[in-house]
Design a protein around this motif. Structure first.
Motif, PDB file in Angstrom:
ATOM      1  N   TRP A  22       0.830  -1.197   0.000  1.00 10.11           N
ATOM      2  CA  TRP A  22       0.000   0.000   0.000  1.00 10.11           C
ATOM      3  C   TRP A  22       0.863   1.245   0.000  1.00 10.11           C
ATOM      4  O   TRP A  22       1.941   1.276   0.575  1.00 10.11           O
ATOM      5  N   ALA A  23       0.340   2.318  -0.604  1.00  5.65           N
ATOM      6  CA  ALA A  23       1.115   3.555  -0.737  1.00  5.65           C
ATOM      7  C   ALA A  23       1.030   4.432   0.514  1.00  5.65           C
ATOM      8  O   ALA A  23       2.022   4.937   0.982  1.00  5.65           O
ATOM      9  N   GLY A  24      -0.156   4.630   1.031  1.00  6.66           N
ATOM     10  CA  GLY A  24      -0.336   5.552   2.154  1.00  6.66           C
ATOM     11  C   GLY A  24      -0.973   4.879   3.339  1.00  6.66           C
ATOM     12  O   GLY A  24      -0.872   3.659   3.496  1.00  6.66           O
ATOM     13  N   PRO A  25      -1.649   5.658   4.184  1.00  6.09           N
ATOM     14  CA  PRO A  25      -2.310   5.061   5.345  1.00  6.09           C
ATOM     15  C   PRO A  25      -3.447   4.120   4.916  1.00  6.09           C
ATOM     16  O   PRO A  25      -4.018   4.283   3.850  1.00  6.09           O
ATOM     17  N   ILE A  93      -4.187   3.704   9.885  1.00  2.68           N
ATOM     18  CA  ILE A  93      -2.822   3.423  10.319  1.00  2.68           C
ATOM     19  C   ILE A  93      -1.821   3.816   9.239  1.00  2.68           C
ATOM     20  O   ILE A  93      -2.021   3.521   8.063  1.00  2.68           O
ATOM     21  N   GLY A  94      -0.773   4.521   9.657  1.00  2.00           N
ATOM     22  CA  GLY A  94       0.295   4.916   8.757  1.00  2.00           C
ATOM     23  C   GLY A  94       1.225   3.751   8.464  1.00  2.00           C
ATOM     24  O   GLY A  94       1.289   2.775   9.222  1.00  2.00           O
ATOM     25  N   LYS A  95       1.971   3.877   7.382  1.00  2.00           N
ATOM     26  CA  LYS A  95       2.826   2.788   6.918  1.00  2.00           C
ATOM     27  C   LYS A  95       3.907   2.415   7.936  1.00  2.00           C
ATOM     28  O   LYS A  95       4.130   1.240   8.229  1.00  2.00           O
ATOM     29  N   GLN A  96       4.590   3.397   8.502  1.00  2.00           N
ATOM     30  CA  GLN A  96       5.645   3.124   9.480  1.00  2.00           C
ATOM     31  C   GLN A  96       5.056   2.490  10.748  1.00  2.00           C
ATOM     32  O   GLN A  96       5.630   1.559  11.306  1.00  2.00           O
ATOM     33  N   ALA A  97       3.894   2.979  11.177  1.00  2.00           N
ATOM     34  CA  ALA A  97       3.236   2.405  12.356  1.00  2.00           C
ATOM     35  C   ALA A  97       2.857   0.951  12.099  1.00  2.00           C
ATOM     36  O   ALA A  97       3.018   0.095  12.972  1.00  2.00           O
ATOM     37  N   ALA A  98       2.369   0.652  10.900  1.00  2.00           N
ATOM     38  CA  ALA A  98       1.987  -0.726  10.572  1.00  2.00           C
ATOM     39  C   ALA A  98       3.202  -1.651  10.600  1.00  2.00           C
ATOM     40  O   ALA A  98       3.128  -2.772  11.119  1.00  2.00           O
TER      41      ALA A  98
END
Length: 190
Positions: A22-25, A93-98
């Motif tokens: 996925w690209a974004g949140p 949820i944001g990518k880094q958080a995921a």
């Protein structure tokens, strides 16, 4: 954890593991979450632009929980570390958080909605806005499993178990006595 909580945690872990494509949140919704806001797509689009990659925005679903009385509709709250908020029925949820959540859950496998631990361990930063509701009537199977495990066994408890239980009670008590200390900032989304 109950078998239902393990299943829930594993399903959310699978979402985190798929996040690379996925690209974004990403918007995560469970089947029993229902929208509150009449222009929900605009709110979510606006929030998706504001959310940083290391954040999780919990989108409500606090119905029936003591935390529900602390939040005013229409505001985006940046929560303090360790605030005891629950449920995974609706969040962005944001990518880094995921990625961090996936790594943390592979190592520890906590309840999917143990946001207090995730924020305390710097796995993610938490935001909150009340956009979705959740049925107040609990899932009878999940509640039955929880009540069978709810009896705390003091004889076999470790020091860590006792201190964790004490900390949970103190956070709950403190949040009830000082209801305005749970967030760092708030801004209107409208």
């Amino acid at each position: 954890m109950t078998p239902g909580e393990i299943g829930c945690s594993l399903s959310h872990l699978r979402i985190y593991d798929c996040f690379d494509s996925w690209a974004g949140p990403a918007l995560v919704l469970e089947g029993d979450a229902f929208p509150r806001a009449h222009c929900l797509p605009l709110h979510i689009a606006s929030l998706a632009q504001k959310i940083s990659p290391d954040c999780v925005a919990i989108l409500g679903c606090q119905d029936g929980l003591f935390t529900s009385r602390f939040f005013e509709p229409g505001y985006l709250y940046r929560l303090r570390r360790g605030w005891p908020i629950a449920r995974t029925a609706a969040y962005l949820i944001g990518k880094q958080a995921a990625k961090r959540m996936g790594k943390f859950q592979h190592k520890h496998l906590l309840r999917a909605d143990d946001w207090r631990i995730f924020s305390q361990e710097d796995v993610c930063r938490l935001l909150y806005i009340d956009l979705f509701g959740h049925p107040v009537d609990p899932n009878p199977v999940m509640e039955e499993q929880r009540s069978s495990l709810d009896c705390f066994n003091w004889r076999s408890a470790t020091l860590s178990d006792v201190s964790s239980r004490f900390f949970d009670k103190m956070i709950s008590l403190r949040s009830r006595l000082a209801p305005r200390t749970y967030y760092i900032s708030r801004e209107s989304l409208y």
